[in-house]
Enzyme design. Structure first.
Site, PDB file in Angstrom:
ATOM      1  N   ALA A  22      33.198  29.082  36.124  1.00  0.00           N
ATOM      2  CA  ALA A  22      32.532  29.751  37.247  1.00  0.00           C
ATOM      3  C   ALA A  22      31.225  29.056  37.625  1.00  0.00           C
ATOM      4  O   ALA A  22      30.174  29.307  37.014  1.00  0.00           O
ATOM      5  CB  ALA A  22      32.299  31.218  36.909  1.00  0.00           C
ATOM      6  N   ALA A  27      25.933  31.928  32.574  1.00  0.00           N
ATOM      7  CA  ALA A  27      26.513  32.154  31.240  1.00  0.00           C
ATOM      8  C   ALA A  27      27.839  31.416  31.105  1.00  0.00           C
ATOM      9  O   ALA A  27      28.106  30.774  30.084  1.00  0.00           O
ATOM     10  CB  ALA A  27      26.709  33.646  30.999  1.00  0.00           C
ATOM     11  N   ASN A 110      35.445  43.225  40.164  1.00  0.00           N
ATOM     12  CA  ASN A 110      35.934  42.279  41.175  1.00  0.00           C
ATOM     13  C   ASN A 110      37.403  42.505  41.530  1.00  0.00           C
ATOM     14  O   ASN A 110      37.998  41.705  42.252  1.00  0.00           O
ATOM     15  CB  ASN A 110      35.771  40.833  40.694  1.00  0.00           C
ATOM     16  CG  ASN A 110      34.360  40.521  40.238  1.00  0.00           C
ATOM     17  OD1 ASN A 110      34.142  40.210  39.076  1.00  0.00           O
ATOM     18  ND2 ASN A 110      33.406  40.661  41.134  1.00  0.00           N
ATOM     19  N   GLU A 174      34.669  39.465  46.922  1.00  0.00           N
ATOM     20  CA  GLU A 174      34.652  39.630  45.458  1.00  0.00           C
ATOM     21  C   GLU A 174      34.599  41.105  45.060  1.00  0.00           C
ATOM     22  O   GLU A 174      34.241  41.454  43.941  1.00  0.00           O
ATOM     23  CB  GLU A 174      33.494  38.826  44.848  1.00  0.00           C
ATOM     24  CG  GLU A 174      33.545  37.339  45.205  1.00  0.00           C
ATOM     25  CD  GLU A 174      34.055  36.419  44.094  1.00  0.00           C
ATOM     26  OE1 GLU A 174      33.826  36.720  42.921  1.00  0.00           O
ATOM     27  OE2 GLU A 174      34.678  35.381  44.416  1.00  0.00           O
ATOM     28  N   HIS A 249      26.779  37.677  42.007  1.00  0.00           N
ATOM     29  CA  HIS A 249      27.231  38.923  42.639  1.00  0.00           C
ATOM     30  C   HIS A 249      26.021  39.836  42.767  1.00  0.00           C
ATOM     31  O   HIS A 249      25.096  39.772  41.945  1.00  0.00           O
ATOM     32  CB  HIS A 249      28.264  39.661  41.769  1.00  0.00           C
ATOM     33  CG  HIS A 249      29.605  39.009  41.702  1.00  0.00           C
ATOM     34  ND1 HIS A 249      30.305  38.896  40.528  1.00  0.00           N
ATOM     35  CD2 HIS A 249      30.369  38.452  42.657  1.00  0.00           C
ATOM     36  CE1 HIS A 249      31.464  38.299  40.765  1.00  0.00           C
ATOM     37  NE2 HIS A 249      31.520  38.010  42.040  1.00  0.00           N
ATOM     38  N   CYS A 368      30.328  44.696  35.144  1.00  0.00           N
ATOM     39  CA  CYS A 368      31.428  43.818  35.601  1.00  0.00           C
ATOM     40  C   CYS A 368      32.758  44.318  35.074  1.00  0.00           C
ATOM     41  O   CYS A 368      33.802  44.111  35.698  1.00  0.00           O
ATOM     42  CB  CYS A 368      31.263  42.398  35.067  1.00  0.00           C
ATOM     43  SG  CYS A 368      29.773  41.585  35.585  1.00  0.00           S
TER      44      CYS A 368
HETATM   45  O1  SUG Z   1      33.710  35.547  38.346  1.00  0.00           O
HETATM   46  N1  SUG Z   1      33.291  34.760  34.967  1.00  0.00           N
HETATM   47  C1  SUG Z   1      33.362  35.751  36.001  1.00  0.00           C
HETATM   48  C2  SUG Z   1      32.409  36.872  35.691  1.00  0.00           C
HETATM   49  C3  SUG Z   1      32.544  38.002  36.646  1.00  0.00           C
HETATM   50  C4  SUG Z   1      31.464  39.012  36.517  1.00  0.00           C
HETATM   51  N2  SUG Z   1      31.665  40.072  37.423  1.00  0.00           N
HETATM   52  C5  SUG Z   1      30.703  40.750  38.056  1.00  0.00           C
HETATM   53  N3  SUG Z   1      29.453  40.319  38.124  1.00  0.00           N
HETATM   54  N4  SUG Z   1      31.034  41.830  38.666  1.00  0.00           N
HETATM   55  C6  SUG Z   1      33.041  35.166  37.375  1.00  0.00           C
HETATM   56  O2  SUG Z   1      32.125  34.346  37.467  1.00  0.00           O
HETATM   57  C7  SUG Z   1      34.017  32.786  33.735  1.00  0.00           C
HETATM   58  C8  SUG Z   1      35.297  32.259  33.165  1.00  0.00           C
HETATM   59  C9  SUG Z   1      35.129  31.082  32.275  1.00  0.00           C
HETATM   60  O3  SUG Z   1      34.144  30.364  32.374  1.00  0.00           O
HETATM   61  O4  SUG Z   1      36.022  30.848  31.413  1.00  0.00           O
HETATM   62  C10 SUG Z   1      34.221  33.782  34.869  1.00  0.00           C
HETATM   63  O5  SUG Z   1      35.168  33.698  35.609  1.00  0.00           O
END
Ligand code: SUG
Length: 445
Positions: A22, A27, A110, A174, A249, A368
């Site tokens: 992402a 993170a 999401n 999203e 987000h 999330c």
């Molecule tokens: O879409 N992470 C998700 C986290 C979603 C968090 N959702 C909200 N804030 N509502 C994203 O960025 C990381 C997957 C990876 O790196 O393996 C990921 O898709």
């Protein structure tokens, strides 16, 4: 009416891993390649659900999706048996393999956008799965998400399902992570705050470093689908500097519940206008809880996920804030929770700290992991399947995780055909536990 908000948490799937997929999610980017523990992740999620159930909240559960997505690999020209498809993808396109293995459907904020029946002209609850077209691994979710939502919210007299928006950048969507409903009480009419990162047609201000994942055009289309009128909606642009600091987000920088809007001063491009419009359109006085940048920096907001908390109403009108463990470890954030939030003139009077570290390392905090659906007693009774958590279901789901999940997954394990088999077996059993019928493609071939 007896309307309660049901938080439908996504179960962490058996392929939960750290692939750094992402872009703009700090993170996710910084934990790429780490060894994950899917079993611990799923149990952490279930423990969060159980403690909210025990605290008197209504808790729902949504199943994970089938991964690796062999259908997606086949569509991209990888042919042969499951083993051959996985081996060739691992050899020739490891990034694609990682994407089709992501357990990202756990972040059900999401999954889609939901409008409760009290706000919809036809008196039904409305759902639109998010197209998640910003990234390939998440673009794979909406088809199954739509099937899962339709299987659970099946009663057509009470629930309406719309197609995901066209999966193209102009309608990048999203879901509920960028949508907040503000109201006196969950059963009362609400004002819908849609927060977008960019305007596809004619927009001027955009983030420079990281992508804006929600467009104004997408948010407007959802509002139209759900029959919301201009008197019920506020469209506000997210601050581009926040997106560039890793706020991918709106729910990473603001959370609302009932009349309360808890937000960081850098959440909106035009803070005053956003608040003024909300005040005009809400049927009850807005209670803004503003966290200034001097109290919590943008970097600390992103690292601690303070604003990715769940803000939940208790029967007496007071509210509980469910924060990730990372908030306790950050001195400024913890002080802000004590001094500004708990001691301030607002209904928040309790904080619950939850360890969801496995998900947090992918940029997924408590908020999330859940999709909020306000439902009347009759709507709750009309749900299909066994998706509302009780002690028995919690027991079955934890035993199911213990039985099927690995406690260690490295990126190179994703090509293991055995993992695909294990997931298939686990999900087959899960659909029986949840009683939701067949929502997966299933055949490995
Ligand atoms: O879409 N992470 C998700 C986290 C979603 C968090 N959702 C909200 N804030 N509502 C994203 O960025 C990381 C997957 C990876 O790196 O393996 C990921 O898709």
């Amino acid at each position: 009416m007896n309307v309660r908000e049901v938080n439908f948490d996504g179960l962490v799937g058996p392929t939960h891993n750290y692939s750094g997929l992402a872009h703009g999610n700090v993170a996710s980017m910084s934990h790429e390649g780490l060894i994950s523990n899917p079993k611990e992740g799923a149990l952490q999620g279930l423990a969060k659900m159980k403690s909210l159930l025990d605290a008197g909240f209504v808790q729902g559960v949504l199943p994970p999706q089938q991964r690796p997505d062999l259908g997606a690999l086949r569509a991209l020209g990888f042919t042969g048996s499951a083993k051959q498809v996985l081996e060739r993808a691992a050899r020739e396109a490891p990034q694609i393999l990682r994407a089709v293995c992501s357990a990202s459907s756990m972040w059900t904020a999401n999954a889609g956008t939901v409008t409760p029946s009290v706000d919809a002209p036809d008196g039904r609850v409305h759902f639109t799965p998010a197209n998640l077209q910003s990234s390939f691994h998440r673009y794979l979710e909406p088809e199954t998400t739509g099937r899962v939502l339709a299987a659970i919210f099946r009663d057509e007299a009470r629930f309406a399902h719309h197609p995901a928006l066209p999966a193209t950048p102009a309608f990048s969507d999203e879901g509920a992570a960028n949508h907040t409903r503000l109201c006196a009480d969950h059963g009362e009419p609400g004002a819908h705050l849609f927060v977008y990162g960019r305007q596809a047609f004619g927009g001027e201000v955009e983030p420079k470093r990281y992508p804006a994942r929600q467009t104004l055009e997408a948010s407007q289309a959802i509002a139209r689908q759900h029959g919301l009128s201009p008197a019920q909606t506020v469209f506000a642009q997210q601050h581009p500097d926040a997106i560039d600091a890793g706020v991918f987000h709106n729910d990473v920088i603001a959370v609302g519940n009932g009349p309360v809007l808890l937000y960081h001063e850098m959440a909106f491009l035009d803070e005053q206008k956003t608040l003024d419009e909300l005040r005009k359109k809400m049927a009850t006085p807005l209670i803004p809880v503003r966290v200034p940048i001097e109290a919590v920096s943008l970097d600390d907001a992103v690292a601690s996920y303070l604003f990715n908390s769940q803000l939940l109403s208790k029967p007496d009108g007071s509210m509980t804030l469910v924060v990730p463990g990372e908030c306790e470890e950050n001195e400024d954030v913890w002080r802000t929770i004590q001094d500004l939030l708990l001691a301030g003139p607002n209904p928040i009077n309790e904080v619950l700290v939850k360890d969801v570290k496995q998900s947090m390392r992918n940029g997924g905090g408590p908020a999330c992991l859940r999709l909020r659906v306000a439902l009347s007693a009759a709507e709750r009774d009309a749900l299909s399947g066994r998706v509302l958590l009780d002690d028995a279901l919690y027991g079955e789901l934890t035993a199911w995780v213990e039985r099927h999940y690995r406690d260690r997954l490295a990126p190179e394990d994703l090509a293991d055909p055995q993992l695909a088999e294990e997931t298939l077996t686990a999900l087959d059993e899960l659909t029986r536990i949840l009683g939701i019928g067949s929502v997966y493609p299933f055949q490995l071939g």
